[in-house]
Design a protein around this motif. Structure first.
Motif, PDB file in Angstrom:
ATOM      1  N   LYS A  36     -25.536  20.781  -7.199  1.00  0.00           N
ATOM      2  CA  LYS A  36     -24.776  19.107  -7.831  1.00  0.00           C
ATOM      3  C   LYS A  36     -24.923  18.314  -6.364  1.00  0.00           C
ATOM      4  N   LEU A  37     -25.592  17.166  -7.130  1.00  0.00           N
ATOM      5  CA  LEU A  37     -25.534  16.004  -5.526  1.00  0.00           C
ATOM      6  C   LEU A  37     -24.039  15.574  -6.247  1.00  0.00           C
ATOM      7  N   ILE A  38     -23.298  15.428  -5.248  1.00  0.00           N
ATOM      8  CA  ILE A  38     -22.312  14.000  -5.664  1.00  0.00           C
ATOM      9  C   ILE A  38     -21.043  13.720  -5.148  1.00  0.00           C
ATOM     10  N   GLN A  39     -20.372  12.613  -5.046  1.00  0.00           N
ATOM     11  CA  GLN A  39     -19.510  12.044  -4.018  1.00  0.00           C
ATOM     12  C   GLN A  39     -18.252  12.617  -4.295  1.00  0.00           C
ATOM     13  N   ILE A  40     -17.282  13.273  -3.400  1.00  0.00           N
ATOM     14  CA  ILE A  40     -16.389  13.777  -3.688  1.00  0.00           C
ATOM     15  C   ILE A  40     -15.560  12.654  -3.261  1.00  0.00           C
ATOM     16  N   THR A  41     -14.130  12.165  -4.063  1.00  0.00           N
ATOM     17  CA  THR A  41     -13.456  11.491  -4.026  1.00  0.00           C
ATOM     18  C   THR A  41     -12.206  11.828  -2.583  1.00  0.00           C
ATOM     19  N   LYS A  42     -11.135  10.684  -2.558  1.00  0.00           N
ATOM     20  CA  LYS A  42      -9.814  11.245  -1.384  1.00  0.00           C
ATOM     21  C   LYS A  42      -9.707  12.353  -2.003  1.00  0.00           C
ATOM     22  N   GLU A  43      -9.419  12.360  -3.153  1.00  0.00           N
ATOM     23  CA  GLU A  43      -8.088  13.439  -3.891  1.00  0.00           C
ATOM     24  C   GLU A  43      -8.630  14.755  -3.787  1.00  0.00           C
ATOM     25  N   GLN A  44     -10.254  14.421  -4.182  1.00  0.00           N
ATOM     26  CA  GLN A  44     -10.541  15.858  -4.456  1.00  0.00           C
ATOM     27  C   GLN A  44     -10.644  16.512  -2.629  1.00  0.00           C
ATOM     28  N   ALA A  45     -11.624  15.506  -1.972  1.00  0.00           N
ATOM     29  CA  ALA A  45     -11.123  16.010  -0.584  1.00  0.00           C
ATOM     30  C   ALA A  45      -9.942  17.053   0.164  1.00  0.00           C
ATOM     31  N   GLU A  46      -8.642  15.942  -0.170  1.00  0.00           N
ATOM     32  CA  GLU A  46      -7.138  16.312   0.008  1.00  0.00           C
ATOM     33  C   GLU A  46      -7.220  17.600  -0.456  1.00  0.00           C
ATOM     34  N   VAL A  62     -11.599  14.440   6.123  1.00  0.00           N
ATOM     35  CA  VAL A  62     -10.688  13.870   4.773  1.00  0.00           C
ATOM     36  C   VAL A  62     -12.004  12.034   4.756  1.00  0.00           C
ATOM     37  N   GLN A  63     -12.393  11.640   5.307  1.00  0.00           N
ATOM     38  CA  GLN A  63     -12.965  10.203   5.997  1.00  0.00           C
ATOM     39  C   GLN A  63     -14.375  10.709   5.718  1.00  0.00           C
ATOM     40  N   PHE A  64     -14.806  11.552   6.917  1.00  0.00           N
ATOM     41  CA  PHE A  64     -15.930  11.839   6.683  1.00  0.00           C
ATOM     42  C   PHE A  64     -16.632  12.215   5.004  1.00  0.00           C
ATOM     43  N   ILE A  65     -15.621  13.779   4.946  1.00  0.00           N
ATOM     44  CA  ILE A  65     -16.337  14.391   3.932  1.00  0.00           C
ATOM     45  C   ILE A  65     -16.860  13.328   2.730  1.00  0.00           C
ATOM     46  N   THR A  66     -15.315  12.363   2.173  1.00  0.00           N
ATOM     47  CA  THR A  66     -15.853  11.705   1.443  1.00  0.00           C
ATOM     48  C   THR A  66     -16.587  10.142   1.959  1.00  0.00           C
ATOM     49  N   ASP A 118     -14.767  30.973   2.561  1.00  0.00           N
ATOM     50  CA  ASP A 118     -14.178  32.040   3.728  1.00  0.00           C
ATOM     51  C   ASP A 118     -13.660  32.894   3.610  1.00  0.00           C
ATOM     52  N   SER A 119     -13.159  33.077   2.131  1.00  0.00           N
ATOM     53  CA  SER A 119     -12.539  34.566   1.301  1.00  0.00           C
ATOM     54  C   SER A 119     -12.569  34.178  -0.480  1.00  0.00           C
ATOM     55  N   PRO A 120     -12.316  35.004  -0.395  1.00  0.00           N
ATOM     56  CA  PRO A 120     -12.794  35.565  -2.521  1.00  0.00           C
ATOM     57  C   PRO A 120     -11.759  34.791  -2.869  1.00  0.00           C
ATOM     58  N   GLU A 121     -10.705  35.083  -2.670  1.00  0.00           N
ATOM     59  CA  GLU A 121      -9.262  33.994  -2.773  1.00  0.00           C
ATOM     60  C   GLU A 121     -10.347  31.992  -2.737  1.00  0.00           C
ATOM     61  N   SER A 122      -9.866  32.003  -1.698  1.00  0.00           N
ATOM     62  CA  SER A 122     -11.457  30.436  -1.333  1.00  0.00           C
ATOM     63  C   SER A 122     -12.202  30.289  -2.191  1.00  0.00           C
ATOM     64  N   ALA A 123     -13.140  31.150  -2.207  1.00  0.00           N
ATOM     65  CA  ALA A 123     -14.295  30.822  -3.754  1.00  0.00           C
ATOM     66  C   ALA A 123     -13.749  30.474  -4.785  1.00  0.00           C
ATOM     67  N   ALA A 124     -12.655  31.627  -5.567  1.00  0.00           N
ATOM     68  CA  ALA A 124     -12.591  31.476  -6.928  1.00  0.00           C
ATOM     69  C   ALA A 124     -12.513  29.917  -6.985  1.00  0.00           C
ATOM     70  N   ARG A 125     -10.844  28.913  -6.049  1.00  0.00           N
ATOM     71  CA  ARG A 125     -10.091  28.518  -5.859  1.00  0.00           C
ATOM     72  C   ARG A 125     -11.106  27.057  -5.561  1.00  0.00           C
ATOM     73  N   GLU A 126     -11.822  26.972  -4.432  1.00  0.00           N
ATOM     74  CA  GLU A 126     -13.329  25.645  -4.919  1.00  0.00           C
ATOM     75  C   GLU A 126     -14.242  26.251  -5.391  1.00  0.00           C
ATOM     76  N   ILE A 127     -14.686  27.058  -6.296  1.00  0.00           N
ATOM     77  CA  ILE A 127     -15.637  26.743  -7.277  1.00  0.00           C
ATOM     78  C   ILE A 127     -15.048  26.040  -8.147  1.00  0.00           C
ATOM     79  N   ALA A 128     -14.082  26.756  -8.394  1.00  0.00           N
ATOM     80  CA  ALA A 128     -13.191  26.041  -9.998  1.00  0.00           C
ATOM     81  C   ALA A 128     -13.349  24.745  -9.174  1.00  0.00           C
ATOM     82  N   HIS A 129     -12.388  24.730  -8.435  1.00  0.00           N
ATOM     83  CA  HIS A 129     -12.385  23.130  -8.512  1.00  0.00           C
ATOM     84  C   HIS A 129     -13.285  22.422  -8.401  1.00  0.00           C
TER      85      HIS A 129
END
Ligand code: CMP
Length: 143
Positions: A36-46, A62-66, A118-129
């Protein structure tokens, strides 16, 4: 089957590299199961970059990614976490080998086109986020 979270950053979206980048992962044999194409919020980026909170570049990151839309994706396949990082190349484009995404398309660490777990743990966290379970679709090749 292993899954990873990949995100084409605002520089990659603005430079119209989505198609070329998606093509590389399809050519490798990985399966796109969510996007999906999304505009992420400051809170999501942090939250996403929490491990870098104390780094001097955190505010800039954070400024760049948002600063514009990102293209968030979930890919599935054998060793997809490690192999997709190899395909992305080193974080600093000065160290990224030609043939990698950052080696071919990026010139600065801040604007390095793509993020990957960068790891299975990060992947699970980032996908769920970034994705609800129902936004991930599994399918077989039938044609
Ligand atoms: P990414 O893989 O998304 O994870 C953390 C990000 O921090 C990284 O890519 C870079 O874009 C960014 N980053 C790392 N080092 C620096 C730096 N020195 N200056 C600005 N951004 C950085």
């Amino acid at each position: 089957m292993e899954k990873t979270f990949l995100m084409i950053k605002p520089d990659g979206v603005q430079r119209q590299l989505i198609g070329k980048i998606v093509q590389r992962f399809e050519d490798k044999g990985f399966q796109l199961i969510g996007a999906k194409l999304i505009q992420i919020t400051k809170e999501q980026a942090e939250y996403h970059y929490a491990e870098h909170k104390e780094r001097p570049f955190f505010g800039e990151l954070v400024q760049f990614i948002t600063s514009g839309p990102v293209f968030a994706m979930v890919w599935q396949g054998h060793n997809v976490i490690q192999l997709s990082r190899t395909m992305m190349g080193k974080t600093n484009p000065l160290d990224a080998a030609p043939g990698t995404i950052r080696g071919d398309f990026a010139v600065q660490t801040g604007n390095n086109i793509i993020h990957g777990s960068d790891s299975p743990e990060s992947a699970a966290r980032e996908i769920a986020h970034f994705f609800k379970p129902e936004e991930l679709l599994s399918y077989e090749r039938s044609i």
